[in-house]
Design an enzyme around this catalytic site. Structure first.
Site, PDB file in Angstrom:
ATOM      1  CG  HIS A 195      54.138   9.497  23.186  1.00 23.62           C
ATOM      2  ND1 HIS A 195      53.757   8.290  23.733  1.00 23.62           N
ATOM      3  CD2 HIS A 195      55.290   9.851  23.816  1.00 23.62           C
ATOM      4  CE1 HIS A 195      54.640   7.925  24.639  1.00 23.62           C
ATOM      5  NE2 HIS A 195      55.577   8.845  24.718  1.00 23.62           N
ATOM      6  CG  ASN A 196      53.722  10.694  27.227  1.00 21.77           C
ATOM      7  OD1 ASN A 196      53.135   9.623  27.455  1.00 21.77           O
ATOM      8  ND2 ASN A 196      55.018  10.832  27.418  1.00 21.77           N
ATOM      9  CD  GLU A 225      50.610   7.252  25.662  1.00 22.75           C
ATOM     10  OE1 GLU A 225      51.104   6.153  25.955  1.00 22.75           O
ATOM     11  OE2 GLU A 225      51.285   8.233  25.317  1.00 22.75           O
ATOM     12  CG  ASP A 227      50.402   7.275  29.980  1.00 19.59           C
ATOM     13  OD1 ASP A 227      49.894   6.697  29.010  1.00 19.59           O
ATOM     14  OD2 ASP A 227      51.570   7.709  29.977  1.00 19.59           O
ATOM     15  CG  HIS A 240      55.177  10.476  32.130  1.00 19.65           C
ATOM     16  ND1 HIS A 240      56.427  10.162  32.571  1.00 19.65           N
ATOM     17  CD2 HIS A 240      55.074   9.940  30.880  1.00 19.65           C
ATOM     18  CE1 HIS A 240      57.070   9.479  31.631  1.00 19.65           C
ATOM     19  NE2 HIS A 240      56.267   9.333  30.601  1.00 19.65           N
ATOM     20  CD  GLU A 274      51.986   3.609  29.361  1.00 22.06           C
ATOM     21  OE1 GLU A 274      52.651   3.876  30.387  1.00 22.06           O
ATOM     22  OE2 GLU A 274      52.306   3.996  28.220  1.00 22.06           O
TER      23      GLU A 274
END
Length: 370
Positions: A195-196, A225, A227, A240, A274
């Site tokens: 995650h991230n 991931e 983003d 982020h 994302e």
């Protein structure tokens, strides 16, 4: 070790302080002053990191041993066995370090005897069957300095290497090779996921780095991931959102993933995107994905008449059938509002996603069928 966090800063500042002292005494080396940093500089920094890591692991180990009450049948400390039998909680830490028959020694100050290590394996790690002291001694006999002391006791550096080595993993070595059926749909498996992935620290102010993708993929992670946000000059970036974290180019991230994805495993890598970009930068992402990943990018069946993914022709994807492939998981279309097809990007999405509507969420929460 993250140099943006407290422990990393301590190591770095210690190194820089020593370097300034060297310049004052005629050393002449400069960090960031136009002179090259030599190999010995990096060796010194790595040594400082090793020492810090070893102390942390050894401190954790001795703290666990300090909770134990050693049985009175164990050798007393003045017999040279390295275990001092005491009942006092204030002195219980002596159970895991020793002073031999000749008295305390500097290299034994934080060393661990075979007896103490056998006790740790048996009572803290609960190894079954518990190794004997003789077996532990034979293990120590195979190790070399600086992992052991002159008396062949385990040093703090040896403690760190032993406990963090593959031989001390929680996973049964016999179960490491894949023996399960890997032809089932992806949804039938637990997938090691990050995650991230891009962040080196916290989600508000830390640094983003492509090296994080290299690290997790080489450690066996199969889903990372990404983003994505609009960047300058039409180049999407990874960061982020709504924070002060730094950003890296989407293209650099994909290049890193492409280079290191299948070092640890041949099973597919899921690139979970994302999406926060506008239509033009989503199309740019599609160009990058196709160019960098090439034939290794698993694409969905495409309906040319509708210019959209042919959902009726979608086939079940299994880890076995997708070996060596990249699977992009993302929302399709130019945006979440109009859901208009965006062929340049949608052609890359093997695992299309869609947010649940409020009625659908309510139905799931009430226990109804999706």
């Amino acid at each position: 070790l993250n140099i943006n966090e407290a422990e990393g800063k301590d190591v770095l500042w210690k190194f820089l302080k020593e370097d300034r002292e060297g310049r004052r005494h005629g050393g002449g080396r400069q960090i960031g002053g136009g002179r090259a940093i030599h190999l010995q500089d990096f060796r010194r920094m790595l040594h400082a990191v090793d020492v810090l890591h070893a102390r942390a692991v050894h401190g954790s180990l001795t703290a666990e041993l300090s909770k134990l009450d050693f049985v009175s049948g164990l050798p007393h400390h003045n017999s040279g066995a390295g275990i001092c039998v005491v009942a006092s909680g204030e002195r219980r830490r002596r159970n895991c370090v020793g002073s031999g028959a000749r008295g305390p020694s500097k290299d034994l100050e934080d060393a661990m005897s075979a007896e103490a290590l056998a006790e740790f394996f048996a009572r803290v790690q609960q190894v079954v069957p518990a190794p004997s002291v003789g077996q532990v001694r034979r293990l120590l006999a195979q190790m070399k300095s600086p992992l052991i002391t002159r008396n062949r006791w385990l040093s703090p550096l040896g403690s760190a290497q032993l406990l963090c080595s593959p031989s001390n993993t929680l996973i049964d070595a016999a179960k490491r090779p894949i023996f399960q059926d890997m032809t089932q749909p992806l949804s039938a498996y637990f997938i090691e996921t990050s995650h991230n992935t891009y962040l080196e620290g916290n989600q508000l102010s830390s640094r983003s780095s492509v090296l994080r993708y290299v690290e997790v993929l080489r450690n066996g992670c199969r889903s990372v991931e990404v983003d994505c946000w609009d960047g300058a000059e039409g180049e999407p970036v990874v960061k982020h959102g709504y924070s002060v974290t730094t950003e890296v180019f989407f293209e650099d991230v994909i290049n890193a993933i492409a280079d290191h994805a299948f070092v640890a495993s041949d099973y597919p890598v899921i690139i979970s995107i994302e999406q926060h970009c506008c239509a033009s930068q989503r199309s740019r992402q599609g160009e990058i994905l196709e160019r960098v990943l090439g034939d290794r990018l698993l694409k969905p069946p495409w309906d040319e008449a509708k210019s959209d993914i042919d959902y009726d022709a979608l086939e079940t994807i299994s880890p076995w059938s997708a070996r060596g492939k990249f699977l992009v998981k993302s929302a399709r279309g130019c945006c979440e509002r109009c859901l208009r097809a965006l062929p340049g990007y949608d052609r890359c999405i093997a695992l299309p996603t869609l947010k649940l509507t409020k009625p659908e969420k309510a139905e799931l929460q009430s226990g109804g069928a999706p």
